[in-house]
Design a protein around this motif. Structure first.
Motif, mmCIF file in Angstrom:
data_model
loop_
_atom_site.group_PDB
_atom_site.id
_atom_site.type_symbol
_atom_site.label_atom_id
_atom_site.label_comp_id
_atom_site.label_asym_id
_atom_site.label_seq_id
_atom_site.Cartn_x
_atom_site.Cartn_y
_atom_site.Cartn_z
ATOM 1 N N ASP A 52 -3.825 6.659 7.165
ATOM 2 C CA ASP A 52 -4.082 5.633 6.470
ATOM 3 C C ASP A 52 -4.369 6.036 4.655
ATOM 4 O O ASP A 52 -4.315 7.379 4.777
ATOM 5 C CB ASP A 52 -6.053 5.686 7.221
ATOM 6 C CG ASP A 52 -6.389 5.235 8.873
ATOM 7 O OD1 ASP A 52 -5.527 4.643 8.820
ATOM 8 O OD2 ASP A 52 -7.587 5.861 8.886
ATOM 9 N N TYR A 53 -4.734 4.291 4.236
ATOM 10 C CA TYR A 53 -4.386 4.663 2.973
ATOM 11 C C TYR A 53 -5.530 4.131 2.353
ATOM 12 O O TYR A 53 -5.471 2.808 2.691
ATOM 13 C CB TYR A 53 -3.018 5.076 2.611
ATOM 14 C CG TYR A 53 -2.671 5.208 0.991
ATOM 15 C CD1 TYR A 53 -3.334 6.226 0.217
ATOM 16 C CD2 TYR A 53 -2.162 4.313 -0.314
ATOM 17 C CE1 TYR A 53 -3.244 6.459 -0.859
ATOM 18 C CE2 TYR A 53 -2.483 4.487 -1.394
ATOM 19 C CZ TYR A 53 -2.874 5.991 -1.920
ATOM 20 O OH TYR A 53 -2.541 5.795 -3.228
ATOM 21 N N GLN B 13 1.142 3.984 -2.932
ATOM 22 C CA GLN B 13 0.996 5.411 -2.531
ATOM 23 C C GLN B 13 2.161 6.174 -2.997
ATOM 24 O O GLN B 13 1.795 7.615 -3.279
ATOM 25 C CB GLN B 13 0.689 5.602 -0.718
ATOM 26 C CG GLN B 13 0.089 6.726 0.140
ATOM 27 C CD GLN B 13 0.074 7.145 1.186
ATOM 28 O OE1 GLN B 13 0.655 6.386 1.960
ATOM 29 N NE2 GLN B 13 0.150 7.859 1.058
ATOM 30 N N GLN C 237 -7.845 -1.621 1.835
ATOM 31 C CA GLN C 237 -7.532 -0.373 2.667
ATOM 32 C C GLN C 237 -7.067 -0.702 3.967
ATOM 33 O O GLN C 237 -6.442 -1.688 4.880
ATOM 34 C CB GLN C 237 -8.736 -1.167 3.494
ATOM 35 C CG GLN C 237 -9.173 0.462 4.728
ATOM 36 C CD GLN C 237 -9.150 2.280 4.132
ATOM 37 O OE1 GLN C 237 -9.570 2.216 3.669
ATOM 38 N NE2 GLN C 237 -8.374 2.839 5.013
ATOM 39 N N ALA D 106 1.011 -1.262 0.165
ATOM 40 C CA ALA D 106 -0.131 0.116 0.528
ATOM 41 C C ALA D 106 0.958 1.127 -0.089
ATOM 42 O O ALA D 106 0.565 2.273 -0.565
ATOM 43 C CB ALA D 106 -1.150 0.060 1.038
ATOM 44 N N ARG D 107 1.921 1.208 0.771
ATOM 45 C CA ARG D 107 2.525 2.342 0.750
ATOM 46 C C ARG D 107 3.683 2.887 -0.265
ATOM 47 O O ARG D 107 3.932 4.121 -1.111
ATOM 48 C CB ARG D 107 3.386 1.951 2.007
ATOM 49 C CG ARG D 107 3.144 2.084 3.649
ATOM 50 C CD ARG D 107 2.347 3.924 3.767
ATOM 51 N NE ARG D 107 2.487 3.468 5.223
ATOM 52 C CZ ARG D 107 1.017 4.550 5.694
ATOM 53 N NH1 ARG D 107 0.156 4.693 4.201
ATOM 54 N NH2 ARG D 107 0.702 4.912 6.472
ATOM 55 N N VAL E 221 -6.347 2.013 -1.396
ATOM 56 C CA VAL E 221 -5.267 1.681 -2.550
ATOM 57 C C VAL E 221 -6.944 1.134 -2.517
ATOM 58 O O VAL E 221 -7.448 -0.280 -3.425
ATOM 59 C CB VAL E 221 -4.502 0.671 -2.973
ATOM 60 C CG1 VAL E 221 -3.780 0.126 -4.002
ATOM 61 C CG2 VAL E 221 -3.371 0.275 -1.676
#
Length: 309
Positions: free
Chosen positions: A51-52, A21, A44, A17-18, A54
């Motif tokens: 939080d982020y 991001q 999620q 996810a990072r 995708v």
């Protein structure tokens, strides 16, 4: 960078996810209802660092659908590494890098038994995270970090490029001069309390609060330190003390994935952790009585989870 995260659990989900991001093209390999949720709702990430979501998320169960892969991060369980190596072998191009972020001390060796060693860099990660529900990753503690390095200890152009990629994703990173002590330090850290937590059914804080159990943890670590020394891996003499300080800094309720898997009746990384200590102890003639006790006390449950009679 075109990145595949093979295994979208707590580890793969967070780092993938990072990386997404930060603008990388990330494909998540998942399966079942977890895959369905990611494809429908995105991935999620809930994190103490922010939080982020995708979304849309590139997710599939079949890595052969992905072309021109620059990097594969293997984030499954240690007992799945050989199988995954066979699956990814056909999609590797000349320059594809493969890094295992798993627990254990010999994942790079297992990978090298299947795929060309030129693809492999050594690696590990530090994070406390888990799948909260299908499609949702929860990072609850520990500053997420990736440590990696070339197996031949060189600072290659590809390693430096990868360092930049991780840094741009705000991932704490260390490009190690020698990856082997790093791998064994993490191995010592996680093996010190994971299976013992499964055996006691206690949280890390509860184990540390018990002088008897804490002493068992200490002996477990000292046995691993002796094995590393026998293998020619240099670990600093105060490594056990430092790792215990780190353990004591974690939340009282902390549990390890191995512990949670065993308590849930699932196959675990018992063989890769305490089982490997026992086997290497026999190989080098080093007594490992505490790891021996932990391993064989949990082995019947492990065999049951694997359907072994």
């Amino acid at each position: 960078m075109n990145i595949v995260v093979y295994g979208t659990g707590g580890v793969g989900g967070y780092f993938g996810a990072r990386l997404a991001q930060a603008g990388n093209n990330v494909t998540f390999i998942a399966r079942g209802k977890h895959l369905e949720a990611i494809q429908k709702n995105g991935l999620q990430l809930k994190s103490v660092n922010g939080d982020y979501l995708v979304k849309p998320a590139n997710a599939t169960a079949n890595i052969t659908e992905v072309e021109n892969i620059d990097l594969i991060l293997i984030c499954v369980k240690t007992w799945q590494v050989e199988e995954v190596a066979k699956i990814i072998k056909p999609v590797l191009n000349e320059n594809t890098m493969v890094i295992s972020l798993l627990n254990g001390c010999n994942n790079h060796e297992v990978l090298a038994s299947v795929i060309d060693k030129k693809h492999i860099l050594g690696g590990l990660c530090k994070i406390v995270s888990f799948v909260e529900e299908y499609g949702v990753i929860n990072h609850v503690a520990f500053e997420p970090a990736i440590v990696f390095g070339e197996l031949n200890k060189e600072k290659t152009k590809r390693a430096l490029l990868l360092e930049q990629t991780f840094n741009s994703a705000d991932i704490s990173i260390k490009l190690a001069d020698d990856i082997y002590p790093e791998i064994w330090t993490k191995y010592l850290f996680i093996t010190t309390f994971s299976a013992l937590g499964a055996l006691t059914r206690a949280t890390l804080g509860e184990m540390l609060a018990s002088p008897y159990i804490k002493n068992m943890m200490l002996q477990t670590a000292e046995e691993i330190f002796a094995i590393a020394k026998a293998k020619g891996v240099y670990l600093k003499e105060d490594i056990v003390i430092k790792q215990f300080k780190t353990l004591e800094s974690l939340p009282f309720e902390t549990t390890a994935s191995l512990q949670r898997d065993i308590m849930d009746g699932k196959p675990s990384e018992l063989e890769a952790q305490n089982g490997t200590v026992v086997r290497l102890g026999e190989e080098f003639g080093i007594p490992t009585p505490i790891n021996y006790l932990i391993y064989y006390a949990l082995l019947p449950q492990e065999n049951k989870a694997r359907g072994i009679k």
